[in-house]
Design an enzyme around this catalytic site. Structure first.
Site: not given
Length: 395
Positions: A84, A142-143, A368
């Site tokens: 993702d 996952e995020e 990020h």
């Protein structure tokens, strides 16, 4: 195990190095955020379509499980990679820059997927030389909590698996290094949404109002006393207010504010202490300022705990393989970020380790960040490190 298996596998990976980079750039150009990875999942399944393996959907999202030597007796090793992206607008000038506005592979999951696809293809080509079976777990989401791992586990992703491994590229670590840590390795996480509701009014007549901004500000400052005064100084814990939504005008008193918070811990005990104290401070703020609160507290990702024996073996195996691109294998220490790989590690002996991807210019472009950047030399290191573990595991 065929004595030439490792050298054959490494040679195949060298031959497909350019393909890894090509795959990574395609995925980087077409990112999809957590729980919306429909086209990425189709791309992954299409890659395996004509290969001699079993592929099936897994979990309540877009998870994919690929079995190599599915029915062969012997040990079964699982290897996981996430795919993702994040809801971030990319701020890089790249020929393969994200084409999806507001979405970017800002954490390296495109690289994770690229190396595992090529590694999987090479393993399938040599599958008769493997004394057991391998399960590749391509995991979405996952995020964003609750993450993609839990539903895949519930749907059988770890059925009959003996051990599981995974890799994360790290822009804070020099390219050419492989780093790992035994025992508790990555923080557990919680998130909370908090609303304070008072009474709005005119700034010239505060006595007729009940200022939610004052209440929220008091809460934020009191929150910092939890780590400094409620935790054992030798325990790891952090609390962050990432959003304080109190936007208004010059002369109006806000009747409501909304806050978002993040908690990181390294033990169940610390998790409990922080949650209980946040709840207590919220109640105290209500009483002190006469406001009404609504707290939604989500205890999600657990502490990621690497199996000590397996991790020591992985370290030894990678060193013994003497991979030309790997300059050092060392202890990473505890890693601040959280990972839903931790759910896999709760169920099976696990080793989650790190491959440096710091860009060649020596800069650090954090995960990020809209400027996240990786050195693509890390891809072959990921693939060869994983290959080393797989070859020794079945030897």
């Amino acid at each position: 195990m065929d004595a030439n298996f490792e050298s054959e596998l490494m040679q195949l990976l060298d031959e497909h190095k350019d393909e890894m980079i090509k795959l990574r750039r395609y995925l980087h150009e077409h990112p999809e955020p957590s729980f919306h990875e429909k086209h990425t999942a189709e791309f992954i399944k299409n890659y395996y379509r004509d290969l001699d393996c079993k592929v099936h959907d897994c979990g309540d999202g877009y998870g994919i499980v690929v079995d190599i030597n599915a029915d062969k007796p012997g040990k079964k090793l699982a290897w996981r990679a996430d795919f993702d992206a994040l809801q971030i607008q990319e701020d890089n000038d790249l020929p393969f820059k994200s084409q999806n506005p507001g979405v970017m592979h800002a954490c390296g999951h495109d690289g994770h997927t690229a190396y595992l696809l090529v590694l999987g293809k090479c393993l399938i080509q040599l599958k008769d030389k493997i004394n057991g079976s391998i399960r590749l777990i391509h995991q979405p989401a996952e995020e964003v909590a609750p993450g993609g791992a839990l539903s895949m586990i519930k749907d059988g992703a770890l059925d009959d698996v003996d051990d599981i491994c995974g890799i994360h590229v790290m822009s804070t670590m020099p390219t050419g290094t492989v780093q790992l840590h035994a025992g508790p390795t990555q923080t557990g996480r919680a998130n909370f949404d908090l609303t304070f509701t008072g009474k709005g009014g005119h700034a010239s007549m505060p006595q007729l109002s009940n200022d939610a901004i004052v209440a929220g500000s008091y809460f934020v400052t009191q929150l910092q006393t939890i780590v400094s005064r409620r935790l054992n100084p030798f325990e790891v814990g952090s609390i962050t207010i990432g959003s304080f939504d109190g936007v208004g005008s010059y002369n109006a008193i806000k009747g409501q504010v909304k806050l978002k918070g993040d908690v990181r811990v390294m033990s169940k005990e610390t998790r409990k202490v922080i949650k209980e104290n946040i709840e207590q401070i919220v109640k105290g703020t209500d009483v002190t300022f006469g406001v009404k609160s609504k707290l939604d507290y989500d205890d999600n990702y657990p502490v990621l705990i690497n199996n000590r024996d397996l991790t020591k073996e992985v370290e030894t195996w990678i060193k013994e393989s003497d991979i030309p691109e790997v300059r050092a294998v060392k202890d990473s220490g505890v890693v601040n970020a959280s990972e839903d790989f931790a759910y896999f590690a709760q169920k099976k002996p696990a080793c989650f380790f790190y491959v440096g991807c710091q860009p060649k210019d020596g800069g650090i472009y954090p995960h990020h960040s809209p400027k996240f950047m990786m050195n693509e030399d890390c891809l072959i290191i990921c693939a060869k490190s994983a290959a080393s573990v797989i070859c020794h595991y079945f030897a």
